[in-house]
Design a protein around this motif. Structure first.
Motif, PDB file in Angstrom:
ATOM      1  N   MET A   1       0.860  -1.305  -0.070  1.00 24.61           N
ATOM      2  CA  MET A   1       0.016  -0.082   0.226  1.00 24.61           C
ATOM      3  C   MET A   1       0.622   1.363  -0.232  1.00 24.61           C
ATOM      4  SD  MET A   1      -3.078  -1.210   2.728  1.00 24.61           S
ATOM      5  CE  MET A   1      -3.940   0.410   2.304  1.00 24.61           C
ATOM      6  N   TRP A   2       2.220   1.124  -0.007  1.00 26.47           N
ATOM      7  CA  TRP A   2       2.971   2.044  -0.093  1.00 26.47           C
ATOM      8  C   TRP A   2       3.630   2.543  -1.613  1.00 26.47           C
ATOM      9  CZ3 TRP A   2       1.962  -0.191   3.999  1.00 26.47           C
ATOM     10  CH2 TRP A   2       1.502   0.214   5.183  1.00 26.47           C
ATOM     11  N   THR A   3       3.762   3.697  -2.021  1.00 20.70           N
ATOM     12  CA  THR A   3       4.062   3.933  -3.532  1.00 20.70           C
ATOM     13  C   THR A   3       5.704   3.879  -3.545  1.00 20.70           C
ATOM     14  OG1 THR A   3       3.924   6.225  -3.095  1.00 20.70           O
ATOM     15  CG2 THR A   3       1.907   5.183  -3.773  1.00 20.70           C
ATOM     16  N   VAL A   4       5.855   3.494  -4.689  1.00 18.89           N
ATOM     17  CA  VAL A   4       7.138   3.295  -5.161  1.00 18.89           C
ATOM     18  C   VAL A   4       7.277   3.962  -6.576  1.00 18.89           C
ATOM     19  CG1 VAL A   4       9.232   1.989  -5.797  1.00 18.89           C
ATOM     20  CG2 VAL A   4       7.748   1.358  -3.792  1.00 18.89           C
ATOM     21  N   PRO A   5       8.405   4.897  -7.226  1.00 21.31           N
ATOM     22  CA  PRO A   5       8.424   5.308  -8.293  1.00 21.31           C
ATOM     23  C   PRO A   5       8.447   4.049  -9.365  1.00 21.31           C
ATOM     24  CG  PRO A   5       9.825   6.512  -7.044  1.00 21.31           C
ATOM     25  CD  PRO A   5       9.290   5.281  -6.152  1.00 21.31           C
ATOM     26  N   ARG A   6       7.575   4.138 -10.359  1.00 20.75           N
ATOM     27  CA  ARG A   6       7.592   3.118 -11.493  1.00 20.75           C
ATOM     28  C   ARG A   6       8.963   2.958 -11.960  1.00 20.75           C
ATOM     29  NH1 ARG A   6       3.684   2.686 -16.721  1.00 20.75           N
ATOM     30  NH2 ARG A   6       4.322   0.724 -17.601  1.00 20.75           N
ATOM     31  N   PRO A   7       9.687   1.929 -12.364  1.00 20.23           N
ATOM     32  CA  PRO A   7      10.844   1.901 -12.926  1.00 20.23           C
ATOM     33  C   PRO A   7      11.020   2.472 -14.317  1.00 20.23           C
ATOM     34  CG  PRO A   7      10.264  -0.478 -12.026  1.00 20.23           C
ATOM     35  CD  PRO A   7       8.996   0.533 -12.124  1.00 20.23           C
ATOM     36  N   SER A   8      12.217   3.053 -14.702  1.00 25.21           N
ATOM     37  CA  SER A   8      12.193   3.639 -15.994  1.00 25.21           C
ATOM     38  C   SER A   8      12.504   2.748 -17.127  1.00 25.21           C
ATOM     39  CB  SER A   8      13.258   4.600 -15.923  1.00 25.21           C
ATOM     40  OG  SER A   8      14.334   4.131 -15.453  1.00 25.21           O
ATOM     41  N   ARG A   9      12.719   1.476 -16.599  1.00 24.06           N
ATOM     42  CA  ARG A   9      13.255   0.381 -17.686  1.00 24.06           C
ATOM     43  C   ARG A   9      12.137  -0.229 -18.328  1.00 24.06           C
ATOM     44  NH1 ARG A   9      19.142  -0.280 -18.641  1.00 24.06           N
ATOM     45  NH2 ARG A   9      20.027   0.185 -16.424  1.00 24.06           N
ATOM     46  N   THR A  10      11.971  -0.397 -19.493  1.00 24.65           N
ATOM     47  CA  THR A  10      11.001  -0.955 -20.175  1.00 24.65           C
ATOM     48  C   THR A  10      11.042  -2.320 -20.201  1.00 24.65           C
ATOM     49  OG1 THR A  10      11.792  -1.055 -22.428  1.00 24.65           O
ATOM     50  CG2 THR A  10      10.638   0.920 -21.723  1.00 24.65           C
ATOM     51  N   PHE A 159       1.227   1.848  -9.516  1.00 24.31           N
ATOM     52  CA  PHE A 159       0.034   2.643  -9.865  1.00 24.31           C
ATOM     53  C   PHE A 159      -0.705   3.199  -9.176  1.00 24.31           C
ATOM     54  CE2 PHE A 159       2.130  -0.431 -12.915  1.00 24.31           C
ATOM     55  CZ  PHE A 159       1.982   0.147 -14.019  1.00 24.31           C
ATOM     56  N   SER A 160      -0.425   2.826  -7.726  1.00 20.17           N
ATOM     57  CA  SER A 160      -1.399   3.229  -6.628  1.00 20.17           C
ATOM     58  C   SER A 160      -1.206   4.893  -6.250  1.00 20.17           C
ATOM     59  CB  SER A 160      -1.576   2.298  -5.696  1.00 20.17           C
ATOM     60  OG  SER A 160      -2.224   2.840  -4.421  1.00 20.17           O
ATOM     61  N   ASP A 161      -2.191   5.305  -5.759  1.00 16.47           N
ATOM     62  CA  ASP A 161      -2.250   6.658  -4.901  1.00 16.47           C
ATOM     63  C   ASP A 161      -2.651   6.755  -3.603  1.00 16.47           C
ATOM     64  OD1 ASP A 161      -4.784   6.427  -5.431  1.00 16.47           O
ATOM     65  OD2 ASP A 161      -5.297   8.551  -6.094  1.00 16.47           O
ATOM     66  N   ALA A 162      -2.455   5.477  -3.051  1.00 20.67           N
ATOM     67  CA  ALA A 162      -2.917   5.426  -1.619  1.00 20.67           C
ATOM     68  C   ALA A 162      -2.140   6.384  -0.714  1.00 20.67           C
ATOM     69  CB  ALA A 162      -2.623   3.839  -1.237  1.00 20.67           C
ATOM     70  N   GLN A 163      -1.140   6.824  -0.974  1.00 22.05           N
ATOM     71  CA  GLN A 163      -0.325   7.390  -0.116  1.00 22.05           C
ATOM     72  C   GLN A 163      -0.808   8.924  -0.137  1.00 22.05           C
ATOM     73  OE1 GLN A 163       0.542   5.289   2.062  1.00 22.05           O
ATOM     74  NE2 GLN A 163       2.763   6.067   2.429  1.00 22.05           N
ATOM     75  N   ASP A 164      -1.542   9.082  -0.879  1.00 22.35           N
ATOM     76  CA  ASP A 164      -1.983  10.530  -1.113  1.00 22.35           C
ATOM     77  C   ASP A 164      -2.911  10.746  -0.017  1.00 22.35           C
ATOM     78  OD1 ASP A 164      -0.504  11.125  -3.167  1.00 22.35           O
ATOM     79  OD2 ASP A 164      -1.829  10.806  -4.867  1.00 22.35           O
ATOM     80  N   HIS A 165      -3.202  10.011   0.679  1.00 23.26           N
ATOM     81  CA  HIS A 165      -4.307  10.229   1.778  1.00 23.26           C
ATOM     82  C   HIS A 165      -4.067   9.236   3.111  1.00 23.26           C
ATOM     83  CE1 HIS A 165      -6.421  11.155  -1.781  1.00 23.26           C
ATOM     84  NE2 HIS A 165      -6.106  10.141  -2.436  1.00 23.26           N
ATOM     85  N   VAL A 166      -4.649   9.681   4.117  1.00 25.91           N
ATOM     86  CA  VAL A 166      -4.331   9.052   5.541  1.00 25.91           C
ATOM     87  C   VAL A 166      -5.269   7.896   5.365  1.00 25.91           C
ATOM     88  CG1 VAL A 166      -4.138   9.461   7.955  1.00 25.91           C
ATOM     89  CG2 VAL A 166      -3.277  11.159   6.488  1.00 25.91           C
ATOM     90  N   TRP A 167      -4.857   6.744   5.472  1.00 30.34           N
ATOM     91  CA  TRP A 167      -5.829   5.773   5.693  1.00 30.34           C
ATOM     92  C   TRP A 167      -5.482   4.708   7.059  1.00 30.34           C
ATOM     93  CZ3 TRP A 167      -2.988   1.273   6.054  1.00 30.34           C
ATOM     94  CH2 TRP A 167      -1.820   1.220   5.204  1.00 30.34           C
TER      95      TRP A 167
END
Length: 280
Positions: A1-10, A159-167
């Motif tokens: 539930m914690w976000t990580v930058p999407r890898p730049s490698r394809t 792909f999640s934005d869960a860290q934009d909000h306190v849950w």
């Protein structure tokens, strides 16, 4: 539930590096090269579904490769893991993109987890967007599990934005010593599907038990300081203010960290602030 930058490698780039050292006389080499386009297309379908939280609806048949078996794609992935292979650089980039496991938000990632299992979705075996840093505990819990309905799909860290909000929230139990119990407290704009997804993730990975154990160490560690340096000088008001300031400090670092939730719960507990910290 914690976000990580999407890898730049394809996926296509990673696949190309992984198969780069197959010898020319190896009969697998031309079959792998022929599958490159299918790997790219599978990655595009996967990313679109992940962005729409619809990975649970994907059909495994659409992620098989013509002419390349699931076992052979396992061998391609093994090259990504092999420390002697050039592809290992990509593996390490993905693994080191975060300091904490995105499934539990606490332990250090030690391995990469296939969000959709490579045995069932071989076209995604080396797709960086399908490879998620994970601690060993969370990787063991998940194994090859996949969701079969919308409200059981986990939050994808890329792909999640869960860290934009306190849950994440906590409550203090008036026990000896004090206990902090954790639970999912979703924001009002979350619909029922997102709420159940969060609760399912929280339960599946045993986050309530983990955070309660960690908070127990925190409560024990601050007891003497709270008693001698805060309560003795300024009573419950000073205790509450300090706890609230600690909650804000931790929240600035991680909005849904267990420390922030624990300090917030303690600061809101009249029982704790008025002497419950000494319960033993």
């Amino acid at each position: 539930m914690w976000t990580v930058p999407r890898p730049s490698r394809t996926a296509a780039e990673t696949f190309a590096v992984c198969i780069s050292r197959y010898e020319r006389r190896n009969p697998l080499r031309p079959r792998l090269k022929a599958a490159s386009g299918a790997v790219r297309e599978a990655s595009e379908r996967y990313a679109a579904a992940a962005a729409a939280s619809n990975l649970w609806g994907l059909d495994e048949k659409d992620f098989q490769l013509v002419g390349v078996t699931s076992k052979e794609m396992q061998g391609v992935y093994d090259r990504l893991v092999d420390k002697r292979h050039p592809a290992r650089v990509i593996y390490d980039e993905i693994l080191n993109a975060t300091e904490v496991c995105p499934s539990c938000g606490h332990y250090k990632p030690r391995t990469l987890d296939h969000y959709l299992p490579k045995a069932r979705f071989p076209a995604l075996a080396v797709d960086p967007s399908n490879l998620v840093p994970a601690c060993r505990d969370c990787n063991f819990v998940k194994l090859s599990k996949t969701a079969v309905q919308a409200d059981h799909e986990g939050f994808h860290p890329y792909f999640s934005d869960a860290q934009d909000h306190v849950w994440l929230a906590g409550r203090v139990l008036e026990t000896s010593p004090a206990t902090v119990e954790f639970f999912v407290d979703p924001p009002s704009h979350w619909d029922d599907v997102i709420r159940v997804r969060a609760e399912h993730h929280f339960s599946t990975f045993g986050l309530g038990e983990l955070y309660t154990t960690l908070a127990g160490t925190l409560v024990s560690g601050v007891r003497k300081f709270v008693d001698a340096n805060l309560y003795a000088l300024g009573g419950s008001a000073m205790v509450r203010n300090w706890l609230a300031s600690m909650a804000v400090s931790y929240s600035d670092h991680e909005v849904n960290g267990w420390q922030s939730a624990a300090y917030t719960a303690l600061s809101k507990s009249d029982w704790y602030c008025e002497g419950g910290f000494n319960a033993n």
